[in-house]
Scaffold this motif. Structure first.
Motif, mmCIF file in Angstrom:
data_model
loop_
_atom_site.group_PDB
_atom_site.id
_atom_site.type_symbol
_atom_site.label_atom_id
_atom_site.label_comp_id
_atom_site.label_asym_id
_atom_site.label_seq_id
_atom_site.Cartn_x
_atom_site.Cartn_y
_atom_site.Cartn_z
ATOM 1 N N TRP A 108 -46.766 56.947 63.264
ATOM 2 C CA TRP A 108 -47.861 57.311 64.167
ATOM 3 C C TRP A 108 -48.603 58.523 63.617
ATOM 4 C CZ3 TRP A 108 -47.321 56.489 70.040
ATOM 5 C CH2 TRP A 108 -46.663 55.285 70.299
ATOM 6 N N ILE A 109 -49.938 58.425 63.623
ATOM 7 C CA ILE A 109 -50.745 59.544 63.141
ATOM 8 C C ILE A 109 -51.726 59.995 64.222
ATOM 9 C CG2 ILE A 109 -50.466 58.881 60.730
ATOM 10 C CD1 ILE A 109 -53.308 57.856 60.751
ATOM 11 N N ARG A 110 -52.149 61.234 64.093
ATOM 12 C CA ARG A 110 -52.930 61.920 65.118
ATOM 13 C C ARG A 110 -54.369 61.410 65.245
ATOM 14 N NH1 ARG A 110 -51.458 66.668 67.388
ATOM 15 N NH2 ARG A 110 -49.806 66.928 65.851
ATOM 16 N N SER A 111 -55.013 61.088 64.117
ATOM 17 C CA SER A 111 -56.431 60.731 64.162
ATOM 18 C C SER A 111 -56.714 59.490 63.325
ATOM 19 C CB SER A 111 -57.277 61.897 63.645
ATOM 20 O OG SER A 111 -58.630 61.516 63.569
ATOM 21 N N LYS A 112 -57.452 58.572 63.910
ATOM 22 C CA LYS A 112 -57.831 57.343 63.210
ATOM 23 C C LYS A 112 -59.204 57.464 62.558
ATOM 24 C CE LYS A 112 -59.675 55.304 67.444
ATOM 25 N NZ LYS A 112 -59.200 56.146 68.520
ATOM 26 N N ASP A 113 -59.904 58.572 62.795
ATOM 27 C CA ASP A 113 -61.308 58.691 62.400
ATOM 28 C C ASP A 113 -61.532 58.937 60.908
ATOM 29 O OD1 ASP A 113 -62.017 58.293 65.058
ATOM 30 O OD2 ASP A 113 -61.923 60.440 65.501
ATOM 31 N N ASP A 114 -60.643 59.661 60.262
ATOM 32 C CA ASP A 114 -60.803 59.957 58.836
ATOM 33 C C ASP A 114 -60.140 58.836 58.034
ATOM 34 O OD1 ASP A 114 -60.758 60.907 56.227
ATOM 35 O OD2 ASP A 114 -60.278 62.965 56.816
ATOM 36 N N VAL A 115 -60.921 57.817 57.715
ATOM 37 C CA VAL A 115 -60.396 56.614 57.062
ATOM 38 C C VAL A 115 -59.736 56.950 55.729
ATOM 39 C CG1 VAL A 115 -61.023 54.367 56.090
ATOM 40 C CG2 VAL A 115 -62.056 55.133 58.229
ATOM 41 N N GLU A 116 -60.323 57.870 54.984
ATOM 42 C CA GLU A 116 -59.749 58.262 53.692
ATOM 43 C C GLU A 116 -58.353 58.858 53.876
ATOM 44 O OE1 GLU A 116 -59.424 58.176 49.834
ATOM 45 O OE2 GLU A 116 -61.251 57.495 50.818
ATOM 46 N N ARG A 117 -58.194 59.713 54.880
ATOM 47 C CA ARG A 117 -56.884 60.325 55.141
ATOM 48 C C ARG A 117 -55.887 59.276 55.635
ATOM 49 N NH1 ARG A 117 -57.232 65.565 58.212
ATOM 50 N NH2 ARG A 117 -57.557 66.376 56.149
ATOM 51 N N VAL A 118 -56.333 58.388 56.514
ATOM 52 C CA VAL A 118 -55.466 57.313 57.014
ATOM 53 C C VAL A 118 -54.952 56.476 55.844
ATOM 54 C CG1 VAL A 118 -55.442 55.152 58.331
ATOM 55 C CG2 VAL A 118 -56.503 57.192 59.315
ATOM 56 N N ASN A 119 -55.856 56.092 54.946
ATOM 57 C CA ASN A 119 -55.459 55.279 53.794
ATOM 58 C C ASN A 119 -54.562 56.049 52.835
ATOM 59 O OD1 ASN A 119 -56.753 52.971 54.691
ATOM 60 N ND2 ASN A 119 -58.673 53.505 53.687
ATOM 61 N N SER A 120 -54.814 57.334 52.681
ATOM 62 C CA SER A 120 -53.967 58.162 51.825
ATOM 63 C C SER A 120 -52.540 58.213 52.365
ATOM 64 C CB SER A 120 -54.552 59.573 51.728
ATOM 65 O OG SER A 120 -53.683 60.419 51.015
ATOM 66 N N ILE A 121 -52.405 58.357 53.673
ATOM 67 C CA ILE A 121 -51.075 58.365 54.290
ATOM 68 C C ILE A 121 -50.406 57.006 54.086
ATOM 69 C CG2 ILE A 121 -49.839 58.483 56.498
ATOM 70 C CD1 ILE A 121 -51.950 60.617 57.348
ATOM 71 N N GLY A 122 -51.162 55.927 54.223
ATOM 72 C CA GLY A 122 -50.614 54.592 53.989
ATOM 73 C C GLY A 122 -50.106 54.419 52.567
ATOM 74 N N ARG A 123 -50.873 54.916 51.593
ATOM 75 C CA ARG A 123 -50.438 54.826 50.191
ATOM 76 C C ARG A 123 -49.167 55.644 49.958
ATOM 77 N NH1 ARG A 123 -56.059 54.995 49.560
ATOM 78 N NH2 ARG A 123 -56.046 57.250 49.190
ATOM 79 N N LYS A 124 -49.113 56.837 50.551
ATOM 80 C CA LYS A 124 -47.912 57.671 50.422
ATOM 81 C C LYS A 124 -46.702 56.988 51.060
ATOM 82 C CE LYS A 124 -49.907 62.304 50.238
ATOM 83 N NZ LYS A 124 -49.958 63.598 50.939
ATOM 84 N N LEU A 125 -46.927 56.317 52.176
ATOM 85 C CA LEU A 125 -45.844 55.609 52.867
ATOM 86 C C LEU A 125 -45.268 54.511 51.975
ATOM 87 C CD1 LEU A 125 -44.220 55.073 55.487
ATOM 88 C CD2 LEU A 125 -46.110 53.589 56.213
ATOM 89 N N ILE A 126 -46.144 53.718 51.379
ATOM 90 C CA ILE A 126 -45.702 52.637 50.488
ATOM 91 C C ILE A 126 -44.915 53.202 49.310
ATOM 92 C CG2 ILE A 126 -46.547 50.899 48.853
ATOM 93 C CD1 ILE A 126 -48.871 50.439 50.876
ATOM 94 N N LYS A 127 -45.414 54.281 48.745
ATOM 95 C CA LYS A 127 -44.734 54.900 47.602
ATOM 96 C C LYS A 127 -43.378 55.473 48.012
ATOM 97 C CE LYS A 127 -45.352 58.239 43.914
ATOM 98 N NZ LYS A 127 -46.205 59.258 43.319
#
Length: 145
Positions: A108-127
């Motif tokens: 769960w993340i705090r903000s859905k608005d910063d798409v770049e940050r959301v995707n960065s967190i997703g990439r870190k999660l996969i890694k």
């Protein structure tokens, strides 16, 4: 829903976290329809909580893969406590859910608005979890309702 939540413990250090985590059953050994929640202090695992209200969650799904479920949850929990994923205090918490059809791990993340940050967190999660399409794991981002 909130009445059914049980706090197992609170911690400030990795050592304190390990005291709780090491005696918990692995998620694959929980009864179906059970969850573990690991959230920052003061944040409840519900969309109505102010910290979650404008956010979303990365959802990993897997079917009949108990070893992968346990490994992924353990690595995610350790990564959260070790602050390996958090970008600008965006992470609110994580959930692992055992279900009859598909098991889930949610970040769960705090903000859905910063798409770049959301995707960065997703990439870190996969890694962090060392997963790929070949593992039979689904991954999608869902916004809070």
């Amino acid at each position: 829903y909130e009445a059914n939540l049980t706090v197992i413990g609170e911690f400030d250090t990795v050592e304190e976290f390990c005291r709780y985590f090491n005696w918990l059953k692995p998620p694959s050994n929980l009864e179906r329809n059970s969850n573990y929640h690991l959230f920052k202090s003061g944040i409840k695992p519900m969309w109505e909580d102010e910290a979650n209200a404008n956010g979303g969650k990365w959802v990993l799904t897997m079917k009949n893969q108990p070893q992968l479920l346990d490994r992924a949850w353990s690595w995610l929990a350790m990564g959260l406590v070790g602050e390996e994923l958090d970008e600008a205090d965006e992470i609110c918490g994580a959930v692992v859910s055992l279900r009859s059809k598909v098991d889930r791990i949610q970040l769960w993340i705090r903000s859905k608005d910063d798409v770049e940050r959301v995707n960065s967190i997703g990439r870190k999660l996969i890694k962090l979890l060392d997963i790929s399409d070949t593992d039979g794991v689904g991954l999608e981002f869902q916004v809070s309702i």
